[in-house]
Design an enzyme around this catalytic site. Structure first.
Site, PDB file in Angstrom:
ATOM      1  N   ASP A   1      40.565   1.675  84.696  1.00 14.31           N
ATOM      2  CA  ASP A   1      41.539   2.334  85.563  1.00 14.31           C
ATOM      3  C   ASP A   1      41.371   3.847  85.499  1.00 14.31           C
ATOM      4  O   ASP A   1      40.745   4.386  84.581  1.00 14.31           O
ATOM      5  CB  ASP A   1      42.951   1.940  85.096  1.00 14.31           C
ATOM      6  CG  ASP A   1      43.990   2.013  86.201  1.00 14.31           C
ATOM      7  OD1 ASP A   1      43.737   2.639  87.240  1.00 14.31           O
ATOM      8  OD2 ASP A   1      45.088   1.446  86.006  1.00 14.31           O
TER       9      ASP A   1
ATOM     10  N   ASP B   1      47.845  -1.485  94.393  1.00 16.77           N
ATOM     11  CA  ASP B   1      48.999  -1.916  93.603  1.00 16.77           C
ATOM     12  C   ASP B   1      50.037  -2.605  94.483  1.00 16.77           C
ATOM     13  O   ASP B   1      50.971  -3.218  93.974  1.00 16.77           O
ATOM     14  CB  ASP B   1      49.647  -0.717  92.894  1.00 16.77           C
ATOM     15  CG  ASP B   1      48.942  -0.379  91.585  1.00 16.77           C
ATOM     16  OD1 ASP B   1      48.004  -1.106  91.209  1.00 16.77           O
ATOM     17  OD2 ASP B   1      49.337   0.612  90.932  1.00 16.77           O
TER      18      ASP B   1
HETATM   19  C1  GLA Z   1      47.658   1.337  87.602  1.00 15.05           C
HETATM   20  C2  GLA Z   1      46.984   0.078  88.081  1.00 15.05           C
HETATM   21  C3  GLA Z   1      47.864  -1.105  87.786  1.00 15.05           C
HETATM   22  C4  GLA Z   1      48.162  -1.180  86.322  1.00 15.05           C
HETATM   23  C5  GLA Z   1      48.775   0.120  85.843  1.00 15.05           C
HETATM   24  C6  GLA Z   1      48.913   0.124  84.338  1.00 15.05           C
HETATM   25  O1  GLA Z   1      48.781   1.604  88.378  1.00 15.05           O
HETATM   26  O2  GLA Z   1      46.659   0.152  89.435  1.00 15.05           O
HETATM   27  O3  GLA Z   1      47.261  -2.294  88.229  1.00 15.05           O
HETATM   28  O4  GLA Z   1      46.983  -1.447  85.620  1.00 15.05           O
HETATM   29  O5  GLA Z   1      48.001   1.245  86.226  1.00 15.05           O
HETATM   30  O6  GLA Z   1      49.491   1.278  83.868  1.00 15.05           O
END
Ligand code: GLA
Length: 696
Positions: A447, A516
């Site tokens: 990420d 997300d």
């Molecule tokens: C980001 C990602 C999510 C999750 C969060 C965790 O927003 O896109 O899928 O992994 O971080 O903090």
């Protein structure tokens, strides 16, 4: 002239009368003898104010009689600008399943070589281009590069020009927008240090009449995961060109004596089969020439991030893993919150050891349990970011991007670690290698939740602008080394949802977290944008808990949306009722039966406004067809009773696997269509999966 060909495309480059390297042709494939007849002129230039058409040039420089946006801008010692490049060499090389052409230009006065590279591959429709800038005097002085695009692409003359782009934002990535190319310049870019949510690094141009199934479309995409710029210019003479490269305006890269600067690649792809044709050719490119493991089937993942957030521990994850395995999941991923003091998003990022209260014996025992359950084990990491409230930051505050005497703005309580630094790269490789090995990890969700700000590197003095480039190279380097060391490791690219999706990251990752936003009907338009350039096999799509999840029909709709990519489950299994479990089990089984088609077949978008009106998408191979049909709401005006399919053999017979009585020709399915009125359940959030098999 140099004639580059793919199976369907010709791309012709030549020197014009003035010695400029220009694009002579880009479009449907021509016979070699016809290429000789192509005119190599822009047409008359009216002095003194008629502009030479540098839009035709392969890499219009800042210099001479040129006033458009330069693709290459250099300042030489003494502040001299205005490049004067001439062709000094050519080289053609056969590579494995590909051919490469290098055309070398040199400035007439200063020791600068500009090498234009081209590659065409046997199995892809893409023309790949990139540029190397070479300072040829090791004893000389540094040059300053303020723009170094990978190439400029001329769009053939048309009455009008329309662009298609994917723009949007966090929670709304990849919204397809089309419009008339305005006169002047239209620039898409990212200044965030990552590919970005606001636009994806590609653009398509057609004459305004192309459709999903018909018409010529020219597309250009950058293979780069940091900041970038893609400028479409339309000149008064009604000519259009697209130039693109890494970095953004205001950055100056030093080119040291004897040094080299190589740009990332810019990819051009033409199709005469509409937007659908262009997308399928991109998908084929991803599979034949980009992805590390194109033939591998992507597993069904379970990830509890949306269900439990930071509130996790080993017992709870073990309980979830048992249930996930029972439903048919094949990969169990622990998301954020498993390490050090990371029990919320304000602390711990940077301290990559298992939280002893949550995983008292480390990750390995849990990994073994996941493996014992028959699933692969994955984990979330965010190597490029740090919470100031972490041991890492307290020890190495100079590792983050920063300027002296400037504040360090936080976003999500984070700062960015400078991956241009060798010590930061070594640190990342060190803990990642150990984590993967000790934790028996098969999969990483990598990420990156933080755009660059105050992006300085004071210790590196004047050259710090290059951190914008070198950070991304550092990320590539770490991922590449990690993969080389752990050949079985698979990686998902994520940046706060779909903020790092591009053909650069896809060379070294296996899938991308799309967004997300997992609300099914919003997700449809995001997936629609994703599908323009990237194949379904890399599009991670989860079914998560939503207020509607206990409504079976609406939940089914969500499954059908997610099954059009790499299906995953993200709900809180502990809270599910029996019906939800049964629905998951059934859908995962159905997905496993159709996913070879979804992940490796040809994709046909069959029309409609995804998420808003009746829409459908099909995946086709030689034998089978899977059609997902979605009707988010009952429409006032009844929709057509059938959906017209595409990509079938007109003379073959196809039988509906769930209704063996329905056996018709491909021609029927493509002209009369497959009836959906009696296959779609009534009411809102109605969807269905139709599976057809060639039976004659
Ligand atoms: C980001 C990602 C999510 C999750 C969060 C965790 O927003 O896109 O899928 O992994 O971080 O903090």
């Amino acid at each position: 002239m140099w004639h580059l060909t793919t199976t369907r495309t010709s791309y012709v480059v030549g020197l014009d009368q003035g010695g400029r390297l220009v694009q002579v042709y880009w479009g449907q494939r021509l016979a070699p003898q016809d290429v000789q007849q192509l005119p190599r002129t822009a047409g008359p230039i009216v002095p003194p104010y008629g502009l030479p058409l540098e839009v035709e040039e392969q890499l219009p420089v800042d210099g001479g009689l040129r006033w458009g946006p330069a693709s290459l801008q250099v300042t030489f010692p003494g502040g001299v600008r205005s490049l004067e490049p001439v062709l000094v060499g050519e080289r053609i090389e056969q590579e494995k399943d590909a051919a490469r052409l290098d055309l070398t230009m040199a400035d007439v006065r200063f020791p600068l070589e500009v090498v234009l590279h081209y590659r065409v591959r046997e199995a892809s429709e893409v023309i790949e281009r990139w540029v190397t800038l070479r300072h040829t005097d090791p004893e000389g002085e540094t040059f300053e590069i303020s723009r170094a695009d990978a190439g400029s692409w001329l769009i053939p003359p048309m009455a009008d020009y329309r662009y298609s782009v994917a723009s949007g934002g966090y929670y709304a990535e990849g919204q397809v927008r089309r419009g008339i190319v305005p006169e002047g310049e239209y620039t898409l870019s990212s200044r965030t240090g990552i590919t970005g949510h606001h636009s994806n690094p590609w653009t398509m141009i057609d004459d305004g009449t192309a459709t999903e199934g018909r018409g010529e479309v020219w597309s250009v995409a950058l293979a780069w995961s940091g900041s970038w710029r893609l400028t479409t210019q339309r000149r008064h003479q009604n000519r259009v060109a697209v130039s693109g490269g890494f970095g953004h305006e205001g950055l100056t890269l030093p080119l040291a004596p004897g040094g080299e600067l190589t740009t990332p690649s810019i990819l051009g792809l033409h199709s005469a089969e509409g937007f659908g044709g262009v997308s399928r050719a991109w998908h084929a490119h991803a599979r034949t020439s980009v992805l590390p493991h194109p033939d591998e089937i992507r597993p069904v993942v379970y990830n509890s991030w949306e269900a439990v957030g930071f509130d996790l521990n080993q017992d709870q994850q073990t309980a979830l893993a048992r249930q996930a395995a029972e439903l048919g999941a094949e990969l169990f991923v622990i998301d954020d919150g498993w390490f050090s003091t990371r029990t919320h998003d304000r602390a711990g990022l940077g301290d990559w050891w298992p939280n002893p209260a949550r995983f008292p014996n480390g990750l390995a025992p849990f990994a073994r349990e996941v493996h014992r359950l028959g699933m692969a084990f994955g984990i979330w990491v965010e190597p490029e970011a740090v919470n100031p409230d972490s041991d890492l930051y307290r020890t190495n505050p100079h590792w983050v991007l920063h300027h002296p005497d400037r504040q360090r703005d936080e976003l999500r309580s984070q700062l960015v670690l400078n991956f241009a630094r060798e010590d930061v790269r070594m640190w990342a490789l060190g803990w990642l290698n150990a984590l993967v090995a000790d934790g028996e990890i098969d999969f990483l969700k990598w990420d990156m939740n933080r755009a660059f700000t105050q992006a300085g590197w004071p210790e590196d003095g004047e050259g710090q602008n290059r951190l914008w480039i070198e950070h991304t190279r550092g990320v590539y380097h770490v991922i590449d080394r990690l993969r080389a060391r752990h050949p079985r490791l698979r990686i998902e690219s994520c940046a706060g949802g779909g903020g790092r999706l591009d053909y650069g990251i896809l060379e070294r990752t296996d899938q991308v977290w799309t967004s997300d936003d997992t609300v099914a009907h919003y997700r449809q338009s995001i997936q629609h944008g994703f599908s323009q350039l990237y194949p379904a096999c890399v599009m991670s799509a989860w079914v998560t808990d939503q207020p509607y999840s206990t409504d079976p029909q609406r939940n089914q709709y969500a499954y059908h949306v997610a099954m059009a990519g790499a299906l995953g489950i993200g709900g809180d299994l502990n809270a599910w009722n029996d019906r939800q479990r049964e629905q998951a089990r059934e859908n995962i089984a159905v997905y496993k039966a159709v996913r070879v088609l979804v992940q490796q077949g040809e994709q046909y978008r069959l029309g409609g406004q995804p998420g808003e009106s009746l829409s459908a998408i099909a995946y086709v191979d030689n034998e089978d067809v899977a059609v997902f049909v979605y009707r988010p709401r009952v429409e006032l005006r009844p929709h057509a009773p059938s959906v017209l399919l595409a990509g079938l053999d007109p003379d073959a017979v196809y039988t509906d696997l769930d209704r063996p009585g329905f056996a018709v020709s491909g021609r029927f399915l493509m002209t009369a269509g497959v009836p959906v009125h009696d296959r779609l359940p009534s009411g809102d959030w109605s969807s269905t999966l139709i599976r057809l098999r060639r039976t004659g």
